[in-house]
Design a protein around this motif. Structure first.
Motif, PDB file in Angstrom:
ATOM      1  N   ILE A 196      -0.653 -57.208 -23.758  1.00 33.47           N
ATOM      2  CA  ILE A 196      -0.816 -58.505 -24.396  1.00 33.47           C
ATOM      3  C   ILE A 196      -0.985 -58.289 -25.890  1.00 33.47           C
ATOM      4  O   ILE A 196      -1.854 -57.528 -26.329  1.00 33.47           O
ATOM      5  CB  ILE A 196      -2.032 -59.270 -23.840  1.00 33.47           C
ATOM      6  CG1 ILE A 196      -2.001 -59.286 -22.302  1.00 33.47           C
ATOM      7  CG2 ILE A 196      -2.080 -60.674 -24.418  1.00 33.47           C
ATOM      8  CD1 ILE A 196      -0.811 -59.988 -21.701  1.00 33.47           C
ATOM      9  N   ILE A 197      -0.148 -58.964 -26.681  1.00 35.38           N
ATOM     10  CA  ILE A 197      -0.160 -58.809 -28.131  1.00 35.38           C
ATOM     11  C   ILE A 197      -0.500 -60.152 -28.769  1.00 35.38           C
ATOM     12  O   ILE A 197       0.104 -61.178 -28.426  1.00 35.38           O
ATOM     13  CB  ILE A 197       1.212 -58.320 -28.641  1.00 35.38           C
ATOM     14  CG1 ILE A 197       1.573 -56.968 -28.007  1.00 35.38           C
ATOM     15  CG2 ILE A 197       1.228 -58.225 -30.168  1.00 35.38           C
ATOM     16  CD1 ILE A 197       3.012 -56.561 -28.230  1.00 35.38           C
ATOM     17  N   VAL A 244      -2.580 -55.270 -30.264  1.00 38.23           N
ATOM     18  CA  VAL A 244      -2.615 -55.249 -28.801  1.00 38.23           C
ATOM     19  C   VAL A 244      -4.015 -55.635 -28.339  1.00 38.23           C
ATOM     20  O   VAL A 244      -5.004 -55.004 -28.726  1.00 38.23           O
ATOM     21  CB  VAL A 244      -2.228 -53.859 -28.254  1.00 38.23           C
ATOM     22  CG1 VAL A 244      -2.345 -53.848 -26.729  1.00 38.23           C
ATOM     23  CG2 VAL A 244      -0.810 -53.494 -28.690  1.00 38.23           C
ATOM     24  N   LEU A 245      -4.091 -56.668 -27.495  1.00 37.88           N
ATOM     25  CA  LEU A 245      -5.377 -57.153 -27.012  1.00 37.88           C
ATOM     26  C   LEU A 245      -5.766 -56.585 -25.657  1.00 37.88           C
ATOM     27  O   LEU A 245      -6.946 -56.415 -25.366  1.00 37.88           O
ATOM     28  CB  LEU A 245      -5.363 -58.687 -26.909  1.00 37.88           C
ATOM     29  CG  LEU A 245      -5.102 -59.476 -28.188  1.00 37.88           C
ATOM     30  CD1 LEU A 245      -5.184 -60.967 -27.890  1.00 37.88           C
ATOM     31  CD2 LEU A 245      -6.097 -59.092 -29.275  1.00 37.88           C
ATOM     32  N   ASN A 256      -3.397 -64.030 -14.376  1.00 34.91           N
ATOM     33  CA  ASN A 256      -4.096 -65.163 -14.962  1.00 34.91           C
ATOM     34  C   ASN A 256      -4.199 -64.921 -16.471  1.00 34.91           C
ATOM     35  O   ASN A 256      -4.874 -63.994 -16.905  1.00 34.91           O
ATOM     36  CB  ASN A 256      -5.493 -65.299 -14.345  1.00 34.91           C
ATOM     37  CG  ASN A 256      -6.232 -66.521 -14.837  1.00 34.91           C
ATOM     38  OD1 ASN A 256      -6.119 -66.930 -15.988  1.00 34.91           O
ATOM     39  ND2 ASN A 256      -7.024 -67.111 -13.957  1.00 34.91           N
ATOM     40  N   MET A 257      -3.535 -65.763 -17.260  1.00 35.72           N
ATOM     41  CA  MET A 257      -3.494 -65.535 -18.702  1.00 35.72           C
ATOM     42  C   MET A 257      -4.767 -65.976 -19.414  1.00 35.72           C
ATOM     43  O   MET A 257      -4.912 -65.760 -20.610  1.00 35.72           O
ATOM     44  CB  MET A 257      -2.276 -66.247 -19.299  1.00 35.72           C
ATOM     45  CG  MET A 257      -0.957 -65.575 -18.968  1.00 35.72           C
ATOM     46  SD  MET A 257      -0.862 -63.887 -19.627  1.00 35.72           S
ATOM     47  CE  MET A 257      -0.864 -64.202 -21.389  1.00 35.72           C
ATOM     48  N   ASN A 258      -5.692 -66.587 -18.681  1.00 36.50           N
ATOM     49  CA  ASN A 258      -6.959 -66.988 -19.297  1.00 36.50           C
ATOM     50  C   ASN A 258      -7.949 -65.827 -19.378  1.00 36.50           C
ATOM     51  O   ASN A 258      -8.747 -65.741 -20.314  1.00 36.50           O
ATOM     52  CB  ASN A 258      -7.566 -68.154 -18.522  1.00 36.50           C
ATOM     53  CG  ASN A 258      -6.679 -69.378 -18.557  1.00 36.50           C
ATOM     54  OD1 ASN A 258      -6.408 -69.907 -19.621  1.00 36.50           O
ATOM     55  ND2 ASN A 258      -6.198 -69.812 -17.400  1.00 36.50           N
ATOM     56  N   ASP A 259      -7.890 -64.926 -18.382  1.00 36.14           N
ATOM     57  CA  ASP A 259      -8.805 -63.776 -18.413  1.00 36.14           C
ATOM     58  C   ASP A 259      -8.096 -62.445 -18.169  1.00 36.14           C
ATOM     59  O   ASP A 259      -8.733 -61.405 -18.051  1.00 36.14           O
ATOM     60  CB  ASP A 259      -9.933 -63.967 -17.394  1.00 36.14           C
ATOM     61  CG  ASP A 259      -9.420 -64.116 -15.959  1.00 36.14           C
ATOM     62  OD1 ASP A 259      -8.224 -63.856 -15.699  1.00 36.14           O
ATOM     63  OD2 ASP A 259     -10.215 -64.502 -15.088  1.00 36.14           O
ATOM     64  N   THR A 306       4.548 -48.300 -32.729  1.00 37.70           N
ATOM     65  CA  THR A 306       4.811 -46.954 -32.207  1.00 37.70           C
ATOM     66  C   THR A 306       3.754 -46.639 -31.165  1.00 37.70           C
ATOM     67  O   THR A 306       3.831 -47.092 -30.042  1.00 37.70           O
ATOM     68  CB  THR A 306       4.842 -45.925 -33.350  1.00 37.70           C
ATOM     69  OG1 THR A 306       3.627 -46.003 -34.107  1.00 37.70           O
ATOM     70  CG2 THR A 306       6.027 -46.186 -34.266  1.00 37.70           C
ATOM     71  N   ASP A 307       2.717 -45.910 -31.553  1.00 36.80           N
ATOM     72  CA  ASP A 307       1.694 -45.502 -30.582  1.00 36.80           C
ATOM     73  C   ASP A 307       0.787 -46.643 -30.136  1.00 36.80           C
ATOM     74  O   ASP A 307       0.030 -46.494 -29.182  1.00 36.80           O
ATOM     75  CB  ASP A 307       0.831 -44.377 -31.170  1.00 36.80           C
ATOM     76  CG  ASP A 307       1.632 -43.107 -31.374  1.00 36.80           C
ATOM     77  OD1 ASP A 307       2.701 -43.004 -30.754  1.00 36.80           O
ATOM     78  OD2 ASP A 307       1.202 -42.257 -32.161  1.00 36.80           O
ATOM     79  N   GLU A 308       0.848 -47.797 -30.830  1.00 35.54           N
ATOM     80  CA  GLU A 308       0.023 -48.923 -30.406  1.00 35.54           C
ATOM     81  C   GLU A 308       0.426 -49.417 -29.017  1.00 35.54           C
ATOM     82  O   GLU A 308      -0.384 -49.973 -28.283  1.00 35.54           O
ATOM     83  CB  GLU A 308       0.132 -50.092 -31.393  1.00 35.54           C
ATOM     84  CG  GLU A 308      -0.289 -49.761 -32.809  1.00 35.54           C
ATOM     85  CD  GLU A 308       0.918 -49.553 -33.696  1.00 35.54           C
ATOM     86  OE1 GLU A 308       0.926 -50.078 -34.814  1.00 35.54           O
ATOM     87  OE2 GLU A 308       1.858 -48.853 -33.251  1.00 35.54           O
ATOM     88  N   LEU A 309       1.707 -49.240 -28.687  1.00 31.52           N
ATOM     89  CA  LEU A 309       2.188 -49.584 -27.355  1.00 31.52           C
ATOM     90  C   LEU A 309       2.319 -48.323 -26.514  1.00 31.52           C
ATOM     91  O   LEU A 309       2.587 -47.245 -27.034  1.00 31.52           O
ATOM     92  CB  LEU A 309       3.536 -50.302 -27.423  1.00 31.52           C
ATOM     93  CG  LEU A 309       3.548 -51.718 -28.016  1.00 31.52           C
ATOM     94  CD1 LEU A 309       4.935 -52.307 -27.893  1.00 31.52           C
ATOM     95  CD2 LEU A 309       2.532 -52.609 -27.340  1.00 31.52           C
TER      96      LEU A 309
END
Length: 476
Positions: A323-324, A331-332, A367-370, A292-295
């Motif tokens: 990004i999850i 959520v990251l 860039n999915m690394n950073d 819910t509110d996490e996104l």
């Protein structure tokens, strides 16, 4: 039967494969496959030429298949981009990377396995460029500098040269082993399409309105579709051709995406609902998380890194992707992108996410690394759908307002070409072998088939009303 016209291919001198003999160089020959082994630098590689018995003048093949098994007791081999470090050549001439497809079967750190597919178009291209010598029939596969060691495998192919039309039938066949499935929103159904004949061979009724998304289990045994109005998620048995289970999500269904291992479905809801994203345990047919509110707002579509560790959720209303972490479902990161991000697709090596921004008419590269923004690339108007070629070399976008397709180099991030598609180009998908690209033209109610090499539309297939996403199930 409607076929892809052979006029799309120049008459060329081609090879009729009659028989293949194993060159013994420390390898082993099995009853139904040719295998070779190479060791060094703490890595043991065994490569099996899986379909060699089928290669003959009468065989109808689209590609050669090599199964690659690797063993190591240290490090992780799956972080390598093998298409960049391997070289395949025939008769001393290199086969271009665009004809190769590397697909991981198992991403075990110490015992990974993969399939290498080689399109037979590669041999047509070689023969067109030069006259191949009859004295040299070596097919050589090199893997360069893996842990400091070069590995080389070779097979001797014997046979005759023929002139005329393509003898192996690849130019006339799009798919023998799979069918395309298209989700049709306003007719509330799924069109099952035989790409060879260009015909809809089955119609699966969902409800008044079908969700835009489709997902298929990694083994192809289950297709997942949803009702946008009632919120019913349907499991469809692809072997029995019937529904097997259903789950009421309590919210309308827009997008459906499955983790690479097939454990979870990430459901993007439709309409004004409290949930912004719903996660379903596939095996147990139960909801394990309601975001819910996490996104920040409703997710539109989700994609996953190849290792299945991260999910990338496009949040159209907030101009974000989020990004999850899949294991923790936390959520990251929030990443600001262009305006109206509809969906993201991840590169085969997992290093980049490509985000289609519907309102700002551009593709954002992450860039999915950073999680940094690499660049924003202007595409067509209403950049809505995005797909990455299986070899990772090209990014194609479907542009609704300009009714076209933009082709972008994944190496230079430059636009290579624009192709007129049809009315309201919506979603886009590569066929599993990477030879063709399928586009749903929503207002024309059709599926357009584009030859990746020639950049020409080779078929237009009428499907249901307002088609959206495309996926593939096993053929009959």
């Amino acid at each position: 039967m409607k076929k892809i016209s052979t006029s799309l291919f120049l008459p060329v001198i081609l090879i009729a494969f009659i028989s293949i003999f194993f060159l013994f160089s420390g390898g082993r020959a099995f009853a139904e496959e040719i295998s070779q082994r190479s060791s060094g630098g703490g890595v043991d590689i065994e490569i099996s030429f899986l379909n060699y018995p089928e290669i003959s003048e009468e065989a109808e093949l689209d590609y050669l298949i090599f199964q690659v098994y690797m063993d190591t007791h240290s490090g992780d081999l799956t972080d390598k981009n093998f298409l960049e470090i391997l070289e395949l050549s025939f008769a001393g001439s290199r086969i271009e990377q665009q004809h190769l497809n590397w697909e991981w079967e198992s991403k075990s750190a110490h015992h990974p396995a993969a399939n290498l597919r080689v399109s037979l178009d590669a041999f047509a291209e070689l023969a067109e460029r030069q006259e191949l010598p009859e004295s040299d029939r070596q097919l050589t596969l090199k893997i360069d500098s893996l842990r400091g060691i070069d590995h080389e495998f070779s097979w001797e192919i014997t046979g005759e040269y023929l002139t005329g039309e393509f003898p192996l039938g690849a130019e006339n066949r799009l798919a023998d082993d799979y069918l395309a499935v298209v989700a049709n929103e306003t007719s509330g159904d799924l069109s099952v399409v035989d790409l060879d004949s260009g015909e809809v061979v089955d119609l699966i009724t969902i409800g008044e309105t079908a969700g835009h998304g489709l997902a298929v289990s990694p083994d192809g045994s289950q297709l997942f579709a949803g009702d946008m109005e009632t919120g019913i998620l349907y499991y469809y048995d692809t072997a029995e051709r019937q529904f097997s289970q259903e789950l009421d999500l309590g919210a309308g269904i827009h997008g459906i995406d499955i983790t690479p291992g097939g454990e979870y479905l990430f459901i993007s809801p439709a309409g004004e609902v409290e949930e912004n994203l719903i996660v379903v345990d596939v095996e147990n047919t139960e909801i394990i998380k309601r975001f819910t509110d996490e996104l920040a707002a409703n997710s539109s579509h989700v994609d996953f890194t190849p290792d299945g560790n991260l999910a990338v959720s496009a949040v159209l209303a907030e101009n974000l992707v989020q990004i999850i972490e899949v294991d923790s479902l936390e959520v990251l990161a929030d990443i600001e992108v262009g305006e109206g991000p509809n969906e993201a697709r991840i590169s085969p090596d997992g290093n980049y996410a490509y985000v289609a921004n519907w309102e700002s008419n551009e593709l954002t590269v992450i860039n999915m690394n950073d999680f940094s923004i690499v660049t924003n690339i202007p595409a067509g108007e209403g950049t809505h759908g995005v797909a990455v070629s299986p070899d990772g070399l090209e990014i194609w976008t479907a542009n609704r307002r300009s009714n076209d397709i933009t082709i972008i180099s994944a190496e230079t991030f430059e636009v290579q070409e624009t192709i007129a598609s049809g009315e309201y180009a919506n979603h886009i998908k590569f066929t599993p072998d990477g030879r063709y690209v399928l586009v749903t033209n929503a207002r024309a109610h059709e599926l357009a088939v584009i030859d990746r090499q020639t950049r020409e539309i080779v078929d237009r297939i009428k499907v249901g009303d307002t088609p959206h996403e495309i996926n593939f199930i096993p053929g009959r």
